[in-house]
Design an enzyme around this catalytic site. Structure first.
Site, PDB file in Angstrom:
ATOM      1  N   PRO A 208      15.500  47.510 -44.903  1.00  0.00           N
ATOM      2  CA  PRO A 208      16.179  47.798 -43.626  1.00  0.00           C
ATOM      3  C   PRO A 208      16.166  46.569 -42.715  1.00  0.00           C
ATOM      4  O   PRO A 208      15.202  46.285 -42.032  1.00  0.00           O
ATOM      5  CB  PRO A 208      15.343  48.938 -43.037  1.00  0.00           C
ATOM      6  N   ASP A 380      12.557  42.553 -41.659  1.00  0.00           N
ATOM      7  CA  ASP A 380      12.343  43.790 -42.403  1.00  0.00           C
ATOM      8  C   ASP A 380      11.669  44.769 -41.435  1.00  0.00           C
ATOM      9  O   ASP A 380      10.516  44.585 -41.055  1.00  0.00           O
ATOM     10  CB  ASP A 380      11.453  43.523 -43.616  1.00  0.00           C
ATOM     11  N   HIS A 381      12.403  45.809 -41.052  1.00  0.00           N
ATOM     12  CA  HIS A 381      11.892  46.714 -40.012  1.00  0.00           C
ATOM     13  C   HIS A 381      10.672  47.509 -40.465  1.00  0.00           C
ATOM     14  O   HIS A 381       9.963  48.098 -39.645  1.00  0.00           O
ATOM     15  CB  HIS A 381      13.006  47.676 -39.580  1.00  0.00           C
ATOM     16  N   ARG A 382      10.404  47.520 -41.758  1.00  0.00           N
ATOM     17  CA  ARG A 382       9.204  48.202 -42.238  1.00  0.00           C
ATOM     18  C   ARG A 382       7.948  47.425 -41.865  1.00  0.00           C
ATOM     19  O   ARG A 382       6.848  47.976 -41.841  1.00  0.00           O
ATOM     20  CB  ARG A 382       9.268  48.380 -43.757  1.00  0.00           C
TER      21      ARG A 382
END
Length: 408
Positions: A208, A380-382
């Protein structure tokens, strides 16, 4: 005792390799450790070493063949040793490799194009345009739109071309010329292009992404670079060298951005290893400047130049392009103002760097021209939240706008 030569995994992610060329030929003597062949992996061209002694009795995969790791590709044995049983088990190389095409074209070269059925109007020698049945209005409109009437299908009486036929013709009808060459050509994928395709598909979909863009005043950095490059006998320093140094220092201050996503945990690194994107003929590779946070600008400039050169020559060792913790992709030398880059998993971020250019800005209420640069961070939004990435970019901006912050 015969020695079987297998396609080895010459890099950590290698699943198949393409034999660039055999350095030993059938009948050549071989000593343990000799280089048998050059193999194109997913990242570089590596050397395949012999694991035994004797004579290279049989080559089971020709130059240009692509074979899977673990496939038998040759046999080393004494000159009088019977190797029939070994060859029988391999099916006399049937199915062991993806061979070159019958006319000698191999992976990495342009494949010839088979004959393709073409419309009759394209196959035949076209008649002079003034002999095509058409109305005066159709001919005038065709001249204005640069449309070749010889490839327009007429719907009027006796196949006469009308104004309506010209108006309905597709843009592809323009500038049509007769040719005896192929309509297109197919180029087999190189190992590096296959890897790029696989890794991009594994990144842009599952990862994401979100993006943060900042514009940075580069006046002081430009002045510092000019002063450094004026030093006699010192290696020249590029803007990219300075950016690598600044990003490495910023990652040391923001370790939450210096991380890998590992599915069920996040790995945060105490060392900063910068992957720098280098364009090569077949695509892209990212050699790694290790421990960039403790290296001087001079060391980064020298090492970066050497790595980039060997990357273009496809001579990097696996340890020189694996293990990066954060990536930088710079297209400023192509006059690209701004772009977004795709994250290189398992890394959690990549910084896309645009050109350093003179732009009008307002300083103290007045319009003036200053050197500016736009950067975009893909996150990376994680692993990285918006505020986390923003704070990292603030640090990058602060150090580039005041290079003395590097030594403060």
């Amino acid at each position: 005792m015969a020695t079987k030569v297998y396609m080895e995994a010459l890099s950590p992610t290698m699943e198949e390799g393409r034999i660039v060329n055999w350095l030993k030929k059938e009948g050549d003597p071989v000593t343990d450790g000799d280089i048998l062949a050059e193999v194109e992996t997913d990242k570089a061209i590596m050397e395949l070493q012999a694991r035994g002694e004797g004579t290279l009795r049989k080559v089971l995969a020709e130059d240009g063949s692509t074979v899977e790791v673990g496939t038998l590709i040759g046999v080393i044995a004494a000159a009088d040793e019977d190797i029939t049983s070994i060859l029988e088990k391999t099916g006399a190389v049937a199915g062991a490799a993806e061979p070159a095409t019958g006319d000698g074209v191999t992976s990495g070269s342009v494949a010839p194009v088979a004959a393709v059925a073409m419309p009759a109007t394209a196959q035949q020698t076209l008649a002079p345009e003034d002999r095509v049945k058409s109305s005066p209005l159709a001919r005038r409109l065709a001249r204005e739109r640069q449309i070749d009437l010889r490839v327009v299908q007429g719907t009027g009486p006796g196949g006469r071309i009308t104004k309506r036929d010209v108006e309905a013709s597709v843009p592809g009808a323009r500038h049509v010329v007769s040719t005896t060459g192929p309509a297109y050509e197919d180029k087999p994928l190189t190992q590096i292009r296959k890897t790029i395709a696989t890794r991009l598909a594994a990144s842009i979909g599952p990862v994401p992404h979100f993006f943060l863009t900042a514009e940075i005043d580069m006046e002081r950095t430009a002045e510092a670079r000019e002063a450094l490059n004026a030093i006699k006998d010192a290696p020249r320093v590029s803007f990219n060298d300075i950016i690598i140094k600044v990003v490495a220092e910023a990652l040391r201050q923001h370790p939450e951005c210096n991380a890998w996503w590992q599915d069920d945990y996040i790995r945060y690194f105490n060392e900063v290893h910068i992957s720098m994107a280098v364009s090569v003929e077949e695509g892209l590779i990212t050699p790694v400047i290790r421990n960039a946070h403790i290296k001087s600008l001079r060391e980064i400039a020298s090492e970066g130049r050497e790595l980039a050169q060997r990357a273009r020559e496809r001579r990097l060792r696996p340890e020189e392009y694996y293990g990066g913790t954060f990536s930088i992709s710079n297209l400023g030398m192509f006059d690209i103002d701004q772009f977004t880059a795709v994250i290189n998993p398992p890394e959690a971020g990549i910084l896309a760097v645009g050109s350093v250019a003179d732009r009008p800005v307002i300083v103290n209420g007045e319009v003036t021209v200053r050197k500016r640069m736009r950067v975009t961070m893909s996150c990376d939004h994680r692993v990285i939240d918006g505020a986390t990435g923003a704070r990292f970019l603030q640090t990058v901006r602060r150090m580039l706008e005041n290079p003395l912050a590097l030594v403060w």
